[in-house]
Write a protein that holds these residues in place. Structure first.
Motif, PDB file in Angstrom:
ATOM      1  N   UNK A 203       6.276  -3.406   6.347  1.00 46.46           N
ATOM      2  CA  UNK A 203       5.744  -4.744   6.652  1.00 46.46           C
ATOM      3  C   UNK A 203       5.002  -5.332   5.467  1.00 46.46           C
ATOM      4  N   UNK A 204       4.781  -6.625   5.494  1.00 47.53           N
ATOM      5  CA  UNK A 204       3.970  -7.264   4.458  1.00 47.53           C
ATOM      6  C   UNK A 204       2.529  -6.790   4.599  1.00 47.53           C
ATOM      7  N   UNK A 205       1.811  -6.597   3.489  1.00 41.80           N
ATOM      8  CA  UNK A 205       0.424  -6.108   3.587  1.00 41.80           C
ATOM      9  C   UNK A 205      -0.515  -7.177   4.128  1.00 41.80           C
ATOM     10  N   UNK A 206      -1.564  -6.712   4.799  1.00 39.56           N
ATOM     11  CA  UNK A 206      -2.609  -7.632   5.259  1.00 39.56           C
ATOM     12  C   UNK A 206      -3.494  -8.008   4.082  1.00 39.56           C
ATOM     13  N   UNK A 469      -1.848 -11.770  -7.538  1.00 39.48           N
ATOM     14  CA  UNK A 469      -1.572 -11.450  -6.130  1.00 39.48           C
ATOM     15  C   UNK A 469      -0.151 -10.904  -5.930  1.00 39.48           C
ATOM     16  N   UNK A 470       0.844 -11.551  -6.526  1.00 42.62           N
ATOM     17  CA  UNK A 470       2.224 -11.112  -6.333  1.00 42.62           C
ATOM     18  C   UNK A 470       2.423  -9.681  -6.835  1.00 42.62           C
ATOM     19  N   UNK A 471       1.800  -9.377  -7.979  1.00 40.61           N
ATOM     20  CA  UNK A 471       1.921  -8.022  -8.520  1.00 40.61           C
ATOM     21  C   UNK A 471       1.249  -7.007  -7.609  1.00 40.61           C
ATOM     22  N   UNK A 476       1.566  -2.574  -3.781  1.00 37.13           N
ATOM     23  CA  UNK A 476       1.223  -2.009  -2.466  1.00 37.13           C
ATOM     24  C   UNK A 476       2.489  -1.602  -1.718  1.00 37.13           C
ATOM     25  N   UNK A 477       3.521  -2.441  -1.806  1.00 37.12           N
ATOM     26  CA  UNK A 477       4.777  -2.153  -1.106  1.00 37.12           C
ATOM     27  C   UNK A 477       5.423  -0.883  -1.642  1.00 37.12           C
ATOM     28  N   UNK A 478       5.414  -0.737  -2.953  1.00 38.10           N
ATOM     29  CA  UNK A 478       5.972   0.477  -3.566  1.00 38.10           C
ATOM     30  C   UNK A 478       5.203   1.706  -3.106  1.00 38.10           C
ATOM     31  N   UNK A 479       3.860   1.611  -3.131  1.00 42.69           N
ATOM     32  CA  UNK A 479       3.031   2.746  -2.738  1.00 42.69           C
ATOM     33  C   UNK A 479       3.212   3.087  -1.264  1.00 42.69           C
ATOM     34  N   UNK A 480       3.295   2.070  -0.416  1.00 41.93           N
ATOM     35  CA  UNK A 480       3.456   2.305   1.022  1.00 41.93           C
ATOM     36  C   UNK A 480       4.832   2.900   1.317  1.00 41.93           C
TER      37      UNK A 480
END
Length: 616
Positions: A203-206, A469-471, A476-480
């Motif tokens: 999911x997209x991060x909060x 922000x985009x980075x 975060x997406x990669x880490x999650x």
């Protein structure tokens, strides 16, 4: 005193080489006169100040070759190099002191024999040349008597080192342990897990997760230090368009290099020479009848193809054989034909067509090169004038207005690599510059020049969240994704360890058979080999290895001892020899340390400092 088997002979050779490195490597070195003669001593054995200077210069040169950067004495002191050089020379002095106490030396015949084998003293015929020897020693700043006495001492020291090292060998068990470890073979089954194999999408991060990621890893979002630099730059390219070209000179350059523009036909050829016409003809008949091949005939002569390969040749390169070799319409074997070495068979493997580049075709390239050369000369002639302008107080802006130099500005950082920032000399100058420094003309590797002014330095700082922000979201997406992949992989590993066949997981599976610790598998995550050979990971065990875009579950199917072959035997012998040499050196060092402790060590720091001040 004679050296025995094992590492002793090598130590004698290393001792001789040590003298040559410290002696012949010091051509052009500074000689220190006056009353100061040594930088230290062990007992009454002094370390000559010139010897220390040459040894340090040699060590700095070696470091510069390794790093590609100039090493100053100050840097060498920080790295501990100066202390290492001095310690090595004090060890030599300790051994020399023991030789003097024992009365051990070598005779004139041995000194002469060693002198004759030094390549630096040999002429073009490979034999000792007295004039070459005297010239080399003169450049060293020594007399032949001084050098020969040093050689006598060094040879005797090498004999002592050889005696100490004699018999130092490693037990067979040492090599066996290493070979068993390196050569152990494992068959590994691997299942790969990627984001596509997860049950749900990430999911997209909060906002809270974005902020947490930003605050936990500030180094990822830190802007590097930047330097606001104004520069004036003049390159050969800037002047080449205006260079005046002389047509006659262009034609002369073309004529002088005509061989590069007029290439005759060349052929890739191998030549197999025989002792008689009859032998060559018999071989040709066997090949023609299909009884043997050209390769078979080469092998029968005890040769390999590399021994008979002539490479690409022109007709003029192969004498009387040219007509037949270059007259052949097809590739293959021709002959026999008489060659410079006797009757021979030739094999033509390829034909490289003749090429001709006319003057008109080459003119544009010649003109560009001539224009660039002329521009480089013009720039070189300008340097003194530009230096004078800067010395008189001219600014970079005025330099640009009054000369051909072009003004520029750059916010330089370690990420800058375009334009003038692509030159290592410019980068070094920017890094060394201080605000308020006066500009100076500096030469570039392409023949250009520049001068710069550092206006300001902006320290490294974390970028605002809104800017990155985009980075942050992407990170975060990669880490999650990696976190969820690892969790899923751990669950699968538990299933495999409980008995589930790795092939039943409905995941892509690869099997790597009989791999060793020396293998590298490009398709697997970094660290894969270390992971599947980890201590305690026995046959039947499983492990998880995380990569950048996937996680793999690996199972150890089989564990086998090393293969018995020549390669493993050579590896065992190599490791045993290296270990023996290391142990022998440890013995020599321990002995020298005992002599240093017994005789006492003194260090003349003032003399050492004097040497350092004479170096850049």
């Amino acid at each position: 005193m004679a050296s025995g088997k094992g590492s002793g002979g090598k130590m004698v050779a290393l001792g001789i080489v040590g003298l040559l490195v410290l002696g012949l490597g010091g051509f052009g070195a500074t000689n220190f006169g006056g009353t100061v003669r040594s930088v230290g001593a062990v007992g009454d054995q002094e370390v000559d100040i010139n010897l220390y200077s040459r040894a340090l210069q040699n060590e700095l040169s070696a470091l510069e070759q390794q790093t590609g950067q100039q090493i100053t004495v100050a840097q060498a002191q920080q790295l501990g190099v100066t202390n290492q050089v001095l310690d090595g020379l004090l060890t030599r002095a300790a051994l020399d002191g023991e030789l003097a106490r024992l009365g051990v030396s070598v005779g004139d015949d041995e000194v002469r024999r060693t002198l004759m084998t030094i390549p630096s003293f040999q002429g073009l015929d490979g034999k000792f040349d007295a004039d070459t020897y005297k010239f080399a020693i003169d450049r060293l700043g020594q007399t032949t008597n001084e050098f020969e006495e040093a050689l006598r001492t060094d040879t005797a020291r090498a004999l002592l080192q050889g005696a100490l090292a004699t018999g130092v060998v490693m037990p067979d068990a040492y090599a066996k342990v290493i070979v068993d470890w390196l050569g152990e073979r494992r068959t590994i089954s691997v299942a790969s897990l990627t984001a596509a194999d997860l049950d749900t999408e990430i999911p997209a991060p909060t906002e809270a997760q974005i902020t947490a990621r930003y605050e936990e890893t500030p180094e990822a979002y830190t802007a590097p230090e930047t330097r606001d630099v104004t520069y004036a730059w003049l390159s050969p390219t800037m002047l080449s368009d205006s260079a005046e070209l002389d047509e006659d000179s262009l034609r002369q350059i073309y004529d002088d290099n005509i061989a590069a523009y007029m290439q005759p036909e060349r052929r890739l050829v191998e030549r197999l020479v025989y002792g008689s016409d009859a032998d060559a003809q018999a071989a040709a008949d066997r090949i023609a009848a299909g009884e043997t091949t050209f390769e078979d005939e080469v092998t029968a002569r005890g040769l390999v193809l590399a021994d008979i390969d002539l490479g690409d040749v022109a007709a003029s390169d192969i004498g009387a054989a040219a007509d037949m070799v270059f007259g052949a319409q097809d590739l293959g074997v021709v002959g026999p034909v008489m060659s410079d070495l006797g009757p021979a068979l030739f094999r033509v493997n390829a034909v490289l067509d003749a090429s001709e580049i006319t003057y008109e075709e080459a003119r544009d390239d010649l003109a560009k090169e001539m224009a660039m050369d002329a521009a480089r000369r013009d720039i070189s002639d300008l340097v003194e004038t530009l230096d004078d302008l800067l010395a008189s107080g001219a600014t970079l802006e005025e330099l640009s207005d009054e000369t051909a130099m072009e003004l520029g500005q750059i916010n330089w950082s370690t990420a800058s690599e375009d334009g003038i920032a692509s030159f290592a000399t410019f980068v070094t100058a920017v890094q060394d510059a201080q605000v308020g420094d006066f500009p100076e003309i500096i030469e570039l590797s392409d023949g250009g020049i520049f001068a710069l002014r550092l206006n300001a330095i902006t320290p490294a700082a974390v970028r605002p969240l809104d800017e990155v922000r985009d980075q942050v979201v992407a990170d975060w997406t990669v880490a999650e994704t990696a976190k969820q992949l690892k969790a899923r992989a751990d669950m699968i590993q538990t299933e495999v360890a409980a008995g589930t066949a790795i092939g039943a997981l409905e995941l892509p599976v690869e099997v790597f058979t009989d791999i060793t610790r020396r293998d590298f598998i490009a398709t697997m995550p970094q660290g894969f080999i270390d992971a599947v050979f980890a201590p305690g990971l026995a046959q039947g065990a499983t492990t998880v290895v995380t990569g950048t875009d996937r996680v793999v579950i690996a199972k150890i199917d089989t564990v086998q001892p090393p293969e018995t072959n020549t390669e493993m035997d050579e590896i065992a012998a190599s490791y045993a020899e290296q270990a023996a040499q290391g142990a022998a050196q440890d013995v020599i060092t321990a002995f020298a340390n005992a002599m240093r402790l017994r005789d006492g060590v003194t260090v003349n720091q003032a003399a050492i400092n004097a040497v350092h001040t004479q170096m850049p």
